[in-house]
Scaffold this motif. Sequence first.
Motif, PDB file in Angstrom:
ATOM      1  N   GLY A  62       0.775  -1.230   0.000  1.00 45.52           N
ATOM      2  CA  GLY A  62       0.000   0.000   0.000  1.00 45.52           C
ATOM      3  C   GLY A  62       0.806   1.279   0.000  1.00 45.52           C
ATOM      4  N   GLU A  63       2.127   1.175   0.156  1.00 42.39           N
ATOM      5  CA  GLU A  63       3.023   2.319   0.104  1.00 42.39           C
ATOM      6  C   GLU A  63       4.141   2.002  -0.894  1.00 42.39           C
ATOM      7  OE1 GLU A  63       4.432   3.836   3.874  1.00 42.39           O
ATOM      8  OE2 GLU A  63       2.722   2.930   4.928  1.00 42.39           O
ATOM      9  N   PRO A  64       4.942   3.010  -1.268  1.00 46.95           N
ATOM     10  CA  PRO A  64       6.047   2.720  -2.190  1.00 46.95           C
ATOM     11  C   PRO A  64       7.016   1.680  -1.620  1.00 46.95           C
ATOM     12  CG  PRO A  64       5.669   5.075  -2.050  1.00 46.95           C
ATOM     13  CD  PRO A  64       4.823   4.450  -0.979  1.00 46.95           C
ATOM     14  N   VAL A  65       7.425   0.734  -2.444  1.00 51.41           N
ATOM     15  CA  VAL A  65       8.483  -0.219  -2.098  1.00 51.41           C
ATOM     16  C   VAL A  65       9.760   0.323  -2.725  1.00 51.41           C
ATOM     17  CG1 VAL A  65       9.334  -2.573  -2.351  1.00 51.41           C
ATOM     18  CG2 VAL A  65       6.882  -2.165  -1.985  1.00 51.41           C
ATOM     19  N   ASP A  66      10.648   0.875  -1.906  1.00 55.60           N
ATOM     20  CA  ASP A  66      11.822   1.581  -2.413  1.00 55.60           C
ATOM     21  C   ASP A  66      13.000   0.665  -2.699  1.00 55.60           C
ATOM     22  OD1 ASP A  66      10.923   4.474  -2.236  1.00 55.60           O
ATOM     23  OD2 ASP A  66      10.550   3.804  -0.180  1.00 55.60           O
ATOM     24  N   ALA A  67      13.088  -0.470  -2.006  1.00 58.08           N
ATOM     25  CA  ALA A  67      14.207  -1.383  -2.214  1.00 58.08           C
ATOM     26  C   ALA A  67      13.845  -2.755  -1.663  1.00 58.08           C
ATOM     27  CB  ALA A  67      15.470  -0.867  -1.529  1.00 58.08           C
ATOM     28  N   ILE A  68      14.408  -3.784  -2.306  1.00 54.26           N
ATOM     29  CA  ILE A  68      14.296  -5.161  -1.816  1.00 54.26           C
ATOM     30  C   ILE A  68      15.718  -5.704  -1.757  1.00 54.26           C
ATOM     31  CG2 ILE A  68      13.229  -7.421  -2.108  1.00 54.26           C
ATOM     32  CD1 ILE A  68      11.295  -6.075  -4.114  1.00 54.26           C
ATOM     33  N   VAL A  69      16.148  -6.167  -0.573  1.00 50.18           N
ATOM     34  CA  VAL A  69      17.537  -6.587  -0.383  1.00 50.18           C
ATOM     35  C   VAL A  69      17.598  -7.927   0.343  1.00 50.18           C
ATOM     36  CG1 VAL A  69      18.358  -4.190  -0.316  1.00 50.18           C
ATOM     37  CG2 VAL A  69      17.765  -5.362   1.829  1.00 50.18           C
ATOM     38  N   ILE A 272      31.363  -9.649 -16.959  1.00 46.66           N
ATOM     39  CA  ILE A 272      30.086 -10.285 -16.643  1.00 46.66           C
ATOM     40  C   ILE A 272      28.924  -9.322 -16.869  1.00 46.66           C
ATOM     41  CG2 ILE A 272      28.708 -11.071 -14.653  1.00 46.66           C
ATOM     42  CD1 ILE A 272      31.225 -12.551 -13.691  1.00 46.66           C
ATOM     43  N   GLY A 273      29.162  -8.025 -16.688  1.00 50.18           N
ATOM     44  CA  GLY A 273      28.097  -7.044 -16.814  1.00 50.18           C
ATOM     45  C   GLY A 273      27.295  -6.862 -15.547  1.00 50.18           C
ATOM     46  N   TYR A 274      27.864  -7.269 -14.439  1.00 50.76           N
ATOM     47  CA  TYR A 274      27.227  -7.122 -13.129  1.00 50.76           C
ATOM     48  C   TYR A 274      27.170  -5.639 -12.787  1.00 50.76           C
ATOM     49  CZ  TYR A 274      26.301  -8.739  -8.306  1.00 50.76           C
ATOM     50  OH  TYR A 274      25.755  -9.012  -7.082  1.00 50.76           O
ATOM     51  N   ASP A 275      26.014  -5.155 -12.245  1.00 57.23           N
ATOM     52  CA  ASP A 275      25.897  -3.717 -11.990  1.00 57.23           C
ATOM     53  C   ASP A 275      24.908  -3.436 -10.870  1.00 57.23           C
ATOM     54  OD1 ASP A 275      26.483  -1.061 -12.326  1.00 57.23           O
ATOM     55  OD2 ASP A 275      25.384  -0.803 -14.197  1.00 57.23           O
ATOM     56  N   ASN A 276      25.172  -2.362 -10.146  1.00 56.02           N
ATOM     57  CA  ASN A 276      24.278  -1.845  -9.109  1.00 56.02           C
ATOM     58  C   ASN A 276      23.932  -2.897  -8.042  1.00 56.02           C
ATOM     59  OD1 ASN A 276      24.084   0.789 -10.268  1.00 56.02           O
ATOM     60  ND2 ASN A 276      22.759  -0.088 -11.838  1.00 56.02           N
ATOM     61  N   ALA A 277      24.937  -3.603  -7.611  1.00 56.71           N
ATOM     62  CA  ALA A 277      24.748  -4.618  -6.576  1.00 56.71           C
ATOM     63  C   ALA A 277      26.091  -4.953  -5.936  1.00 56.71           C
ATOM     64  CB  ALA A 277      24.110  -5.879  -7.168  1.00 56.71           C
ATOM     65  N   ALA A 278      26.024  -5.554  -4.769  1.00 60.02           N
ATOM     66  CA  ALA A 278      27.222  -5.983  -4.046  1.00 60.02           C
ATOM     67  C   ALA A 278      27.616  -7.391  -4.485  1.00 60.02           C
ATOM     68  CB  ALA A 278      26.970  -5.951  -2.542  1.00 60.02           C
ATOM     69  N   PHE A 279      28.871  -7.743  -4.206  1.00 64.17           N
ATOM     70  CA  PHE A 279      29.366  -9.086  -4.509  1.00 64.17           C
ATOM     71  C   PHE A 279      30.568  -9.359  -3.620  1.00 64.17           C
ATOM     72  CE2 PHE A 279      31.877  -6.233  -7.144  1.00 64.17           C
ATOM     73  CZ  PHE A 279      33.166  -6.707  -6.977  1.00 64.17           C
ATOM     74  N   ASN A 280      30.998 -10.599  -3.584  1.00 59.35           N
ATOM     75  CA  ASN A 280      32.316 -10.913  -3.034  1.00 59.35           C
ATOM     76  C   ASN A 280      32.939 -12.037  -3.837  1.00 59.35           C
ATOM     77  OD1 ASN A 280      32.032 -13.594  -1.448  1.00 59.35           O
ATOM     78  ND2 ASN A 280      30.339 -12.367  -0.624  1.00 59.35           N
ATOM     79  N   ILE A 281      34.267 -12.013  -3.919  1.00 56.93           N
ATOM     80  CA  ILE A 281      35.013 -13.025  -4.684  1.00 56.93           C
ATOM     81  C   ILE A 281      36.038 -13.686  -3.775  1.00 56.93           C
ATOM     82  CG2 ILE A 281      36.482 -13.476  -6.678  1.00 56.93           C
ATOM     83  CD1 ILE A 281      35.349 -11.100  -8.065  1.00 56.93           C
ATOM     84  N   GLU A 282      36.038 -15.014  -3.778  1.00 53.93           N
ATOM     85  CA  GLU A 282      36.996 -15.773  -2.983  1.00 53.93           C
ATOM     86  C   GLU A 282      38.222 -16.104  -3.836  1.00 53.93           C
ATOM     87  OE1 GLU A 282      35.154 -18.938  -0.598  1.00 53.93           O
ATOM     88  OE2 GLU A 282      33.222 -18.097  -1.234  1.00 53.93           O
ATOM     89  N   TYR A 283      39.385 -15.803  -3.291  1.00 54.75           N
ATOM     90  CA  TYR A 283      40.657 -16.028  -3.974  1.00 54.75           C
ATOM     91  C   TYR A 283      41.586 -16.883  -3.116  1.00 54.75           C
ATOM     92  CZ  TYR A 283      39.816 -12.130  -7.296  1.00 54.75           C
ATOM     93  OH  TYR A 283      39.331 -11.299  -8.276  1.00 54.75           O
ATOM     94  N   PHE A 284      42.557 -17.519  -3.786  1.00 60.94           N
ATOM     95  CA  PHE A 284      43.722 -18.109  -3.137  1.00 60.94           C
ATOM     96  C   PHE A 284      44.972 -17.399  -3.639  1.00 60.94           C
ATOM     97  CE2 PHE A 284      41.103 -22.092  -2.850  1.00 60.94           C
ATOM     98  CZ  PHE A 284      41.210 -22.290  -1.473  1.00 60.94           C
ATOM     99  N   TRP A 285      45.934 -17.254  -2.758  1.00 63.12           N
ATOM    100  CA  TRP A 285      47.270 -16.859  -3.184  1.00 63.12           C
ATOM    101  C   TRP A 285      48.223 -17.999  -2.830  1.00 63.12           C
ATOM    102  CZ3 TRP A 285      51.390 -14.255   0.113  1.00 63.12           C
ATOM    103  CH2 TRP A 285      52.559 -14.038  -0.638  1.00 63.12           C
ATOM    104  N   ASP A 286      48.726 -18.688  -3.864  1.00 63.25           N
ATOM    105  CA  ASP A 286      49.724 -19.735  -3.675  1.00 63.25           C
ATOM    106  C   ASP A 286      51.076 -19.043  -3.521  1.00 63.25           C
ATOM    107  OD1 ASP A 286      51.685 -21.707  -3.972  1.00 63.25           O
ATOM    108  OD2 ASP A 286      50.430 -22.908  -5.315  1.00 63.25           O
ATOM    109  N   GLU A 287      51.533 -18.936  -2.279  1.00 64.63           N
ATOM    110  CA  GLU A 287      52.741 -18.167  -1.988  1.00 64.63           C
ATOM    111  C   GLU A 287      53.982 -18.811  -2.599  1.00 64.63           C
ATOM    112  OE1 GLU A 287      54.841 -16.049   1.915  1.00 64.63           O
ATOM    113  OE2 GLU A 287      53.142 -17.419   2.150  1.00 64.63           O
ATOM    114  N   GLN A 319      25.588  -1.624   4.740  1.00 61.38           N
ATOM    115  CA  GLN A 319      25.470  -0.255   4.234  1.00 61.38           C
ATOM    116  C   GLN A 319      25.549  -0.239   2.711  1.00 61.38           C
ATOM    117  OE1 GLN A 319      25.562   2.727   6.501  1.00 61.38           O
ATOM    118  NE2 GLN A 319      24.669   3.596   4.637  1.00 61.38           N
ATOM    119  N   VAL A 320      26.490  -1.012   2.176  1.00 63.54           N
ATOM    120  CA  VAL A 320      26.671  -1.098   0.728  1.00 63.54           C
ATOM    121  C   VAL A 320      25.423  -1.680   0.072  1.00 63.54           C
ATOM    122  CG1 VAL A 320      27.996  -2.252  -1.091  1.00 63.54           C
ATOM    123  CG2 VAL A 320      29.176  -1.266   0.893  1.00 63.54           C
ATOM    124  N   MET A 321      24.917  -2.757   0.624  1.00 62.74           N
ATOM    125  CA  MET A 321      23.731  -3.438   0.098  1.00 62.74           C
ATOM    126  C   MET A 321      22.534  -2.495   0.030  1.00 62.74           C
ATOM    127  SD  MET A 321      21.791  -6.545   2.112  1.00 62.74           S
ATOM    128  CE  MET A 321      21.275  -5.443   3.467  1.00 62.74           C
TER     129      MET A 321
END
Length: 433
Positions: A62-69, A272-287, A319-321
């Motif tokens: 019944g009111e504006p839905v400003d964001a869905i997260v 990828i063309g990912y936009d206007n959203a948060a993400f995280n990427i898991e990496y390894f560093w083989d020392e 906050q980012v989300m």
Amino acid sequence: MSVRNIFVVGLDEHNRQRLAHLRGAENYRFHGVIEPAEVNDTEIFPIEDMLARAETQLIAFGEPVDAIVGYMDFPVSTMLPILCERLGTRSTSLESLLKCEHKYWSRLVQHEVIADYIPRFTAFDPFDNQALQRIGEAGLYFPFFVKPIKSSGSRLGFRIDSPEDFVQAVERLCEDIGTISEPFNYVLEHATLPDEVRLVDGGHCMAEEIIGGWQCTLEGYVFQGDIVPYGIVDSLRYPQVLSFFCYRYPSLLPANIQEKMQALTRSIMAHIGYDNAAFNIEYFWDEVQDRIWLLEINTRVAQSHCDLFEKVDGVSHQQVMVDLALGQLPDMPYRQGDFNVAAKFFYRVFFTDATVSQVPSVEEIEALQQAFPGTMITLQVEIGMRLSSLPEQDSYSFALAYVWMGADDVITLEDNYARLAEQLHFAFEDIVG
């Protein structure tokens, strides 16, 4: 400024309180959509029904839905683009999200731009009697790692060192993969997929070359095409096993390695063309080889890291989300928290199974939290629970409690956790070793 209505899929009371501390929160009203138990403490996801109920609730608001997260992995992460499109709120496209979450499609697009930083891989059908032979024909040999095309956490992930390991892993995969494959396939039906991806649905698995080293997670976002990495969290494991010991922020990786990971992140997320959203990427560093590997891309902020950013930077990275969902440049502070370093520790046991007969009391938990300021302890088990009933566990251990702590330095942080862990008293019956 008018009040903004923000709907959070699976909102629980703990996160409601955390969201209330965000910058600008005095102008926001947070509403829950879909009960948290439906998406968090279960492995059964009637995603079509949940989307229908969520859409009905939002239309009737019944009111504006400003964001869905949302701040959770499957099914929340994959529901959001569909729900946002139906309600006309901001989100990255479903196709760009699936290029991250569909593990085979993700590897294909990664190979197009950063082939030197990903392992050899192939998809296989766990119900195919010739699956192991086909994996070999694709150039993968023991040892290798297998996991579902779509999974969450380390669930149903196995290291394969022999044909016997593969047989055992496939038995588990065939038994349990349907709980995720069926709802994930429903999501895939809503997307435009390349033919080679459409043939590899949620009932398939991935086999990948073993990679390893210093593991970390780069948290980032994309705002109007601008890709911004804003923090790296180290992921430390127990010795000799795949189970996580803790997540630690900020990372202690060398600066040049962090900068290279940021560059790789900008390259793949732009492709990828990912936009206007948060993400995280898991990496390894083989020392030893001085080589960086991209493990996987997740299309959300990591909920496990929220308290770490709050302790070190001053506010949860939710906050980012929220800012992105409102169409705003994220207002994320830097190093304005109460601690120089923070971690989420996993208190584990390495049984095959057992029944819980004792857990720390509420009074004991409160005393420990007061003894170590800034600490938060959440138990994951209760008396009478069979460990095998715990959802979202890896294949080698059970997390009995999560412990978030902050300190002035890493040595103090680890010492404090060691002292606290000695005072967490659990007991078990009917132990299967």
